[in-house]
Write a protein that holds these residues in place. Structure first.
Motif, PDB file in Angstrom:
ATOM      1  N   LEU A  57       6.026   1.133   8.533  1.00  0.00           N
ATOM      2  CA  LEU A  57       6.747   0.685   7.340  1.00  0.00           C
ATOM      3  C   LEU A  57       5.804  -0.001   6.353  1.00  0.00           C
ATOM      4  CD1 LEU A  57       9.948  -0.604   9.103  1.00  0.00           C
ATOM      5  CD2 LEU A  57       9.871   1.197   7.365  1.00  0.00           C
ATOM      6  N   ALA A  58       4.833  -0.749   6.844  1.00  0.00           N
ATOM      7  CA  ALA A  58       3.864  -1.409   5.962  1.00  0.00           C
ATOM      8  C   ALA A  58       3.066  -0.363   5.188  1.00  0.00           C
ATOM      9  CB  ALA A  58       2.938  -2.311   6.778  1.00  0.00           C
ATOM     10  N   ARG A  59       2.689   0.735   5.829  1.00  0.00           N
ATOM     11  CA  ARG A  59       1.979   1.811   5.121  1.00  0.00           C
ATOM     12  C   ARG A  59       2.868   2.413   4.033  1.00  0.00           C
ATOM     13  NH1 ARG A  59       0.219   3.051  10.281  1.00  0.00           N
ATOM     14  NH2 ARG A  59       1.653   4.808  10.475  1.00  0.00           N
ATOM     15  N   VAL A  60       4.141   2.585   4.348  1.00  0.00           N
ATOM     16  CA  VAL A  60       5.074   3.118   3.359  1.00  0.00           C
ATOM     17  C   VAL A  60       5.145   2.167   2.159  1.00  0.00           C
ATOM     18  CG1 VAL A  60       7.487   3.719   2.899  1.00  0.00           C
ATOM     19  CG2 VAL A  60       6.413   4.420   5.049  1.00  0.00           C
ATOM     20  N   VAL A  61       5.245   0.875   2.419  1.00  0.00           N
ATOM     21  CA  VAL A  61       5.321  -0.108   1.334  1.00  0.00           C
ATOM     22  C   VAL A  61       4.036  -0.095   0.509  1.00  0.00           C
ATOM     23  CG1 VAL A  61       5.358  -2.590   0.836  1.00  0.00           C
ATOM     24  CG2 VAL A  61       7.046  -1.595   2.377  1.00  0.00           C
ATOM     25  N   ARG A  62       2.894  -0.006   1.171  1.00  0.00           N
ATOM     26  CA  ARG A  62       1.626   0.019   0.427  1.00  0.00           C
ATOM     27  C   ARG A  62       1.548   1.249  -0.484  1.00  0.00           C
ATOM     28  NH1 ARG A  62      -0.275  -1.821   5.538  1.00  0.00           N
ATOM     29  NH2 ARG A  62      -0.842  -4.006   5.392  1.00  0.00           N
ATOM     30  N   ARG A  63       1.943   2.396   0.035  1.00  0.00           N
ATOM     31  CA  ARG A  63       1.914   3.621  -0.776  1.00  0.00           C
ATOM     32  C   ARG A  63       2.877   3.529  -1.949  1.00  0.00           C
ATOM     33  NH1 ARG A  63       2.289   7.025   4.381  1.00  0.00           N
ATOM     34  NH2 ARG A  63       0.131   7.065   5.070  1.00  0.00           N
ATOM     35  N   ARG A  64       4.062   3.043  -1.669  1.00  0.00           N
ATOM     36  CA  ARG A  64       5.072   2.950  -2.735  1.00  0.00           C
ATOM     37  C   ARG A  64       4.692   1.882  -3.762  1.00  0.00           C
ATOM     38  NH1 ARG A  64       9.397   6.619  -1.650  1.00  0.00           N
ATOM     39  NH2 ARG A  64       9.107   7.282   0.482  1.00  0.00           N
ATOM     40  N   SER A  65       4.026   0.834  -3.328  1.00  0.00           N
ATOM     41  CA  SER A  65       3.551  -0.186  -4.257  1.00  0.00           C
ATOM     42  C   SER A  65       2.466   0.378  -5.160  1.00  0.00           C
ATOM     43  CB  SER A  65       3.008  -1.401  -3.499  1.00  0.00           C
ATOM     44  OG  SER A  65       4.049  -2.037  -2.799  1.00  0.00           O
ATOM     45  N   ALA A  66       1.571   1.159  -4.594  1.00  0.00           N
ATOM     46  CA  ALA A  66       0.518   1.794  -5.396  1.00  0.00           C
ATOM     47  C   ALA A  66       1.133   2.746  -6.426  1.00  0.00           C
ATOM     48  CB  ALA A  66      -0.462   2.537  -4.498  1.00  0.00           C
ATOM     49  N   LEU A  67       2.129   3.481  -6.011  1.00  0.00           N
ATOM     50  CA  LEU A  67       2.821   4.388  -6.932  1.00  0.00           C
ATOM     51  C   LEU A  67       3.507   3.597  -8.040  1.00  0.00           C
ATOM     52  CD1 LEU A  67       3.703   7.265  -7.626  1.00  0.00           C
ATOM     53  CD2 LEU A  67       5.649   6.953  -6.082  1.00  0.00           C
TER      54      LEU A  67
END
Length: 113
Positions: A57-67
């Motif tokens: 989930l942290a990876r998902v948040v990092r990717r979505r934050s970058a987007l």
């Protein structure tokens, strides 16, 4: 992640994801949106058995934050481009008025000058 234990594990990460998103974005509303989006993604998409749902989930948040940051930068650039013609026109009008005032002042001088 359709079994109740996985659902509970995902939901238990809600506050962690919100804090992580806020640390990455420094925007309360965007952080909430990104955290909710990550939770929704995990609940709808499901995933294979994970050793650490929190890390996934942290990876998902990092990717979505970058987007999100990328989209915000694009939006700011579009807005800046949209406002430039107005400011250039205003400056041009001021410059033209100033040139006109200088020309009138020069014309008002006695011919000897």
């Amino acid at each position: 992640m359709s079994d109740p234990a996985s659902f509970s594990e995902i939901i238990a990460q809600r506050e962690f994801l919100r804090r992580l998103a806020w640390a990455l974005l420094r925007d309360e509303h965007a952080a909430e949106d990104v955290a909710q989006d990550a939770l929704l993604h995990a609940l709808l998409a499901g995933s294979p058995a994970l050793r650490s749902p929190r890390a996934w989930l942290a990876r998902v948040v990092r990717r979505r934050s970058a987007l999100w940051r990328h989209r915000e930068a694009q939006r700011a650039e579009r807005e800046a481009r949209a406002t430039r013609p107005e400011s250039v026109e205003e400056r041009s009008d001021r410059e033209l008025l100033l040139q006109h005032e200088v020309l009138e002042a020069v014309r008002a001088l006695e011919p000897i000058y």
